[in-house]
Write an enzyme that holds these catalytic residues in place. Structure first.
Site, short mmCIF file in Angstrom:
data_model
loop_
_atom_site.label_atom_id
_atom_site.label_comp_id
_atom_site.label_asym_id
_atom_site.label_seq_id
_atom_site.Cartn_x
_atom_site.Cartn_y
_atom_site.Cartn_z
N PHE A 145 0.86 -1.19 0.00
CA PHE A 145 0.00 0.00 0.00
C PHE A 145 0.89 1.23 0.00
CE2 PHE A 145 -2.55 3.45 1.67
CZ PHE A 145 -3.70 3.31 0.91
N ASP A 230 9.27 2.49 1.52
CA ASP A 230 8.12 3.27 2.00
C ASP A 230 7.99 2.98 3.49
OD1 ASP A 230 5.62 4.09 2.84
OD2 ASP A 230 4.61 3.53 0.99
N LYS A 259 2.89 10.07 8.19
CA LYS A 259 2.15 9.69 9.40
C LYS A 259 2.69 10.30 10.70
CE LYS A 259 -0.20 5.53 7.76
NZ LYS A 259 -1.59 5.83 8.09
C1 LIG Z 1 2.97 2.33 3.79
C2 LIG Z 1 2.08 3.48 3.43
N1 LIG Z 1 2.41 4.27 2.41
C3 LIG Z 1 1.66 5.32 2.06
C4 LIG Z 1 0.49 5.61 2.71
C5 LIG Z 1 -0.34 6.78 2.29
O1 LIG Z 1 -0.19 7.81 3.19
P1 LIG Z 1 -1.23 9.04 3.22
O2 LIG Z 1 -2.54 8.47 3.65
O3 LIG Z 1 -0.64 10.00 4.20
O4 LIG Z 1 -1.30 9.60 1.84
C6 LIG Z 1 0.10 4.81 3.79
C7 LIG Z 1 -1.15 5.08 4.51
O5 LIG Z 1 -1.70 4.25 5.19
C8 LIG Z 1 0.91 3.71 4.15
O6 LIG Z 1 0.58 2.90 5.17
#
Ligand SMILES: Cc1ncc(COP(=O)(O)O)c(C=O)c1O
Length: 403
Positions: A145, A230, A259
């Site tokens: 994700f 990520d 986050k």
């Molecule tokens: C691993 C990861 N990358 C990217 C995102 C996306 O982040 P945002 O919701 O701040 O756009 C999330 C959100 O849950 C995530 O868990």
């Protein structure tokens, strides 16, 4: 239910919310009004223990005094200025992030998706400048994700999120997570990068084998392609080290964060090596709010607090404690298939959907989350106490015994 803001009853506000807010979340019918540490309160004064923490956002707990102080102080000085000018907090947060990671330069934005968009653009431009226009493909993982914007969505290896939004951005190949051979096979002349969450969060709390990330880095180096981690969900102490990759001894070229970087004030960051940084020059990329003084000043306070107060140690110890308690439950409830996690990101995979368990926990005053339908996910603040964990385990025992 009590009164929410503006004198309307909580019921009225929730009702209005169902008409006024675009229906992108399956929300629980409670109105939260206050938080402190691992606790939040709804409009009726009911207290909840928060094992979601904004989905890994409030790593220091709600309204941590150091964070509130930084926010208040900065708000009196300078809330915003354009990125056409320098500000102290932005440079200071970049320095701290680089001091504590492989990184040498930082780009600030406002969310995880945005940080990943920046990474996708960076690796494409880097490869184009080095190798010409035909090297633009990025390998990402099944069940990953990376966010909801079109690039981050295209990088996300889960069809359920793609549905209805096609055509996606071209140039993404998905391979199974934790399978080095699959990556090796997928790399072709067009591949410019590999993008991976060191531990998959939304995908069900999936951990890699010990040497997976090291193998990925070696493979990327051999093939002259870039490695992106990520760490939006698992960075900033969530796994017991400041960054999750530090457990595995294999730094990337690019890391994305968001986050918990400012514990709830919106922020994102892309941390990179000097070698790839030259790809971007004025005009290549940008964002109005990214790196604004409020978010970056709070980010500095978050990093200092996280590193200076035994919070990472607490995360490791309480992670082990919660893990052991959940394993104990697994021994008694055979519908628990697996307990997995690191530090304070822990998943409990069930034989059935976890929705009802989450609702029963809410009724008992505990916020927990479920991902991939069957994986209960626990992401409490990293300064959670043994006593708070005991309360959760007792509640879970009661809820499980009803099944
Ligand atoms: C691993 C990861 N990358 C990217 C995102 C996306 O982040 P945002 O919701 O701040 O756009 C999330 C959100 O849950 C995530 O868990």
């Amino acid at each position: 239910m009590g009164r929410g803001e503006h004198g309307l009853s909580a019921e009225d506000l929730i009702q209005e919310g169902t008409h006024l807010l675009i229906n992108t979340y399956a929300r629980y019918p409670i109105l939260l009004v206050r938080g402190e540490g691992a606790k939040v309160w709804d409009s009726s004064g009911r207290e909840y223990l928060d094992f979601v923490a904004g989905i890994a956002v409030c790593n220091l707990g709600h309204c941590h005094p150091k964070m509130v102080q930084a926010l208040e102080e900065q708000a009196r000085k300078l809330i915003h200025c354009s990125n056409l000018y320098y500000t102290g907090p932005q440079v200071e947060l970049a320095r701290r992030l680089c001091e504590h990671s492989f990184g040498e330069r930082v780009f600030f934005c406002n969310s995880g998706s945005e940080a990943n968009e920046a990474a996708i653009k960076l690796v494409r431009k880097y490869a184009k400048e080095r190798h010409g226009g035909e090297k633009y493909e990025i390998i990402t993982m099944e069940n990953s994700f990376h966010g909801r914007t079109m690039g981050a969505l295209s990088a996300t290896g889960q069809q359920k999120f793609h549905k209805g939004f096609e055509p996606l951005l071209p140039g993404f190949t998905y391979v199974p997570f934790d399978d080095l051979d699959a990556v090796k096979e997928a790399i072709g002349p067009k591949t410019c990068a590999v993008m991976v969450e060191p531990i998959q969060g939304e995908g069900g709390v999936n951990l890699p084998s010990t040497n997976y990330l090291k193998g990925l880095r070696e493979l990327c180096d051999q093939k002259g392609i870039l490695l992106i981690y990520d760490e939006v969900q698992v960075g900033m102490g969530r796994t017991g080290t400041l960054f999750a990759y530090q457990h595995y001894g294999a730094p990337p070229h690019i890391m994305t964060l968001a986050k918990s970087l400012a514990n709830g004030v919106p922020i994102g960051a892309m941390v990179i090596t000097e070698e790839v940084a030259h790809t971007f020059s004025p005009g290549s990329h940008g964002t109005t709010f990214g790196g604004n003084p409020i978010a970056t000043r709070v980010g500095c306070a978050v990093l200092d607090t996280l590193l200076g107060n035994g919070i990472l140690e607490n995360c490791q110890q309480m992670g082990e404690y919660l893990f052991a308690g959940l394993i104990d439950l697994k021994k008694r409830y055979d519908f628990i298939k697996e307990v997995r996690g690191k530090g304070l990101i822990i998943g409990v995979e069930l034989e059935f959907e976890g929705k009802e368990i989450v609702e029963r926990c809410l009724e008992k005053g505990f916020l927990i989350n479920c991902t991939m339908d069957r994986v209960l996910r626990f992401l409490p603040p990293l300064n959670i106490t043994r006593k708070e964990i005991d309360l959760l385990l007792t509640a879970l025992e009661e809820v499980f015994s009803e099944q």
